[in-house]
Design a protein around this motif. Structure first.
Motif, PDB file in Angstrom:
ATOM      1  N   ILE A  78       0.876  -1.174   0.000  1.00 17.76           N
ATOM      2  CA  ILE A  78       0.000   0.000   0.000  1.00 17.76           C
ATOM      3  C   ILE A  78       0.915   1.227   0.000  1.00 17.76           C
ATOM      4  O   ILE A  78       1.465   1.599   1.033  1.00 17.76           O
ATOM      5  N   SER A  79       1.107   1.797  -1.163  1.00 17.03           N
ATOM      6  CA  SER A  79       2.067   2.890  -1.312  1.00 17.03           C
ATOM      7  C   SER A  79       1.609   4.138  -0.566  1.00 17.03           C
ATOM      8  O   SER A  79       0.439   4.483  -0.576  1.00 17.03           O
ATOM      9  N   GLY A  80       2.582   4.788   0.032  1.00 17.41           N
ATOM     10  CA  GLY A  80       2.321   6.068   0.683  1.00 17.41           C
ATOM     11  C   GLY A  80       2.683   7.231  -0.214  1.00 17.41           C
ATOM     12  O   GLY A  80       2.753   8.361   0.219  1.00 17.41           O
ATOM     13  N   GLY A  81       2.960   6.950  -1.480  1.00 15.93           N
ATOM     14  CA  GLY A  81       3.254   8.008  -2.431  1.00 15.93           C
ATOM     15  C   GLY A  81       4.717   8.146  -2.795  1.00 15.93           C
ATOM     16  O   GLY A  81       5.067   8.864  -3.715  1.00 15.93           O
ATOM     17  N   ILE A  82       5.612   7.458  -2.092  1.00 10.73           N
ATOM     18  CA  ILE A  82       7.037   7.549  -2.404  1.00 10.73           C
ATOM     19  C   ILE A  82       7.331   6.869  -3.736  1.00 10.73           C
ATOM     20  O   ILE A  82       8.066   7.374  -4.554  1.00 10.73           O
ATOM     21  N   ALA A  83       6.739   5.716  -3.942  1.00  8.30           N
ATOM     22  CA  ALA A  83       6.979   4.924  -5.150  1.00  8.30           C
ATOM     23  C   ALA A  83       5.635   4.391  -5.650  1.00  8.30           C
ATOM     24  O   ALA A  83       4.631   4.449  -4.936  1.00  8.30           O
ATOM     25  N   PRO A  84       5.599   3.860  -6.864  1.00  6.56           N
ATOM     26  CA  PRO A  84       4.329   3.372  -7.415  1.00  6.56           C
ATOM     27  C   PRO A  84       3.642   2.338  -6.524  1.00  6.56           C
ATOM     28  O   PRO A  84       4.290   1.551  -5.838  1.00  6.56           O
ATOM     29  N   ASP A  85       2.331   2.368  -6.558  1.00  7.15           N
ATOM     30  CA  ASP A  85       1.500   1.414  -5.820  1.00  7.15           C
ATOM     31  C   ASP A  85       1.457   0.122  -6.633  1.00  7.15           C
ATOM     32  O   ASP A  85       0.810   0.051  -7.679  1.00  7.15           O
ATOM     33  N   LEU A  86       2.158  -0.887  -6.166  1.00  7.06           N
ATOM     34  CA  LEU A  86       2.311  -2.119  -6.936  1.00  7.06           C
ATOM     35  C   LEU A  86       1.058  -2.998  -6.928  1.00  7.06           C
ATOM     36  O   LEU A  86       0.987  -3.963  -7.681  1.00  7.06           O
ATOM     37  N   ARG A  87       0.065  -2.644  -6.152  1.00  9.26           N
ATOM     38  CA  ARG A  87      -1.214  -3.364  -6.226  1.00  9.26           C
ATOM     39  C   ARG A  87      -1.906  -3.073  -7.553  1.00  9.26           C
ATOM     40  O   ARG A  87      -2.756  -3.814  -7.995  1.00  9.26           O
ATOM     41  N   LEU A  88      -1.500  -1.977  -8.192  1.00  7.25           N
ATOM     42  CA  LEU A  88      -2.111  -1.557  -9.450  1.00  7.25           C
ATOM     43  C   LEU A  88      -1.273  -1.946 -10.667  1.00  7.25           C
ATOM     44  O   LEU A  88      -1.630  -1.612 -11.791  1.00  7.25           O
ATOM     45  N   LEU A  89      -0.183  -2.665 -10.440  1.00  8.63           N
ATOM     46  CA  LEU A  89       0.785  -2.960 -11.485  1.00  8.63           C
ATOM     47  C   LEU A  89       0.175  -3.591 -12.734  1.00  8.63           C
ATOM     48  O   LEU A  89       0.486  -3.203 -13.843  1.00  8.63           O
ATOM     49  N   ASP A  90      -0.690  -4.549 -12.555  1.00  9.24           N
ATOM     50  CA  ASP A  90      -1.232  -5.254 -13.722  1.00  9.24           C
ATOM     51  C   ASP A  90      -2.749  -5.098 -13.865  1.00  9.24           C
ATOM     52  O   ASP A  90      -3.411  -5.924 -14.461  1.00  9.24           O
ATOM     53  N   ARG A  91      -3.280  -4.013 -13.348  1.00  5.89           N
ATOM     54  CA  ARG A  91      -4.731  -3.825 -13.387  1.00  5.89           C
ATOM     55  C   ARG A  91      -5.281  -3.765 -14.813  1.00  5.89           C
ATOM     56  O   ARG A  91      -6.388  -4.223 -15.064  1.00  5.89           O
ATOM     57  N   ASP A  92      -4.501  -3.206 -15.749  1.00  2.96           N
ATOM     58  CA  ASP A  92      -4.971  -3.151 -17.138  1.00  2.96           C
ATOM     59  C   ASP A  92      -5.139  -4.554 -17.713  1.00  2.96           C
ATOM     60  O   ASP A  92      -6.030  -4.790 -18.520  1.00  2.96           O
ATOM     61  N   CYS A  93      -4.290  -5.465 -17.292  1.00  3.91           N
ATOM     62  CA  CYS A  93      -4.392  -6.851 -17.779  1.00  3.91           C
ATOM     63  C   CYS A  93      -5.670  -7.514 -17.264  1.00  3.91           C
ATOM     64  O   CYS A  93      -6.336  -8.242 -18.002  1.00  3.91           O
ATOM     65  N   MET A  94      -5.998  -7.266 -16.036  1.00  2.00           N
ATOM     66  CA  MET A  94      -7.133  -7.948 -15.423  1.00  2.00           C
ATOM     67  C   MET A  94      -8.473  -7.480 -15.994  1.00  2.00           C
ATOM     68  O   MET A  94      -9.475  -8.172 -15.873  1.00  2.00           O
TER      69      MET A  94
END
Length: 155
Positions: A78-94
């Motif tokens: 759960i990103s705090g804004g420092i780096a990308p939120d990796l929970r969203l990494l492959d959302r376009d695929c899903m």
């Protein structure tokens, strides 16, 4: 005694607020990951995650993520804004409706993830993500990806 406790609490709270880097999510030195419970993958890097849906890999990946990635990408991804939120990494695929396109997207995403972790991210000479090649083996990288897939958020 009460004044001392209050003063200590105040100093600790102030130091946490004024120097958040000192209270990061763990050691900033990359941590080796114990992958001996996972099937070995060999020296040639896989193009796709061979540990997808592997419960043991997800467990190893959760620990590896916490030790190596959480300080920037957030606890439990759960990103705090420092780096990308990796929970969203492959959302376009899903959200792909056509199965062949979804599989191609996932493969492309796996290659992007693996390359990013291994080589890091540098832009205009600034290091946005350190390279983990030589620190994390292939098993550890794919275990982290398997864990991140359990944290996926599809909108």
């Amino acid at each position: 005694m009460r004044k001392t406790s209050f003063l200590c609490t105040l100093v600790l709270a102030a130091s946490a607020f004024l120097s958040p880097a000192a209270h990061a999510h763990g050691d900033v030195t990359p941590q080796v990951v114990d992958t001996k419970t996972l099937p070995p993958l060999g020296d040639k890097w896989a193009a796709e995650n061979p540990y997808r849906d592997n419960k043991e890999a997800q467990k190893v990946g959760a620990s590896a993520f916490g030790a190596n990635c959480a300080r920037c990408h957030g606890i439990e991804a759960i990103s705090g804004g420092i780096a990308p939120d990796l929970r969203l990494l492959d959302r376009d695929c899903m959200t792909q409706k056509i199965e062949a396109k979804r599989k191609a997207c996932i493969k492309d995403n796996d290659e992007y993830f693996s390359s990013s972790v291994r080589k890091g991210k540098v832009r205009n000479g600034a290091v946005y993500m350190p390279p983990f090649e030589g620190v994390l083996n292939q098993e550890a990288v794919w275990a982290i990806k398997a864990y991140l897939e359990t944290r996926r958020e599809v909108k």
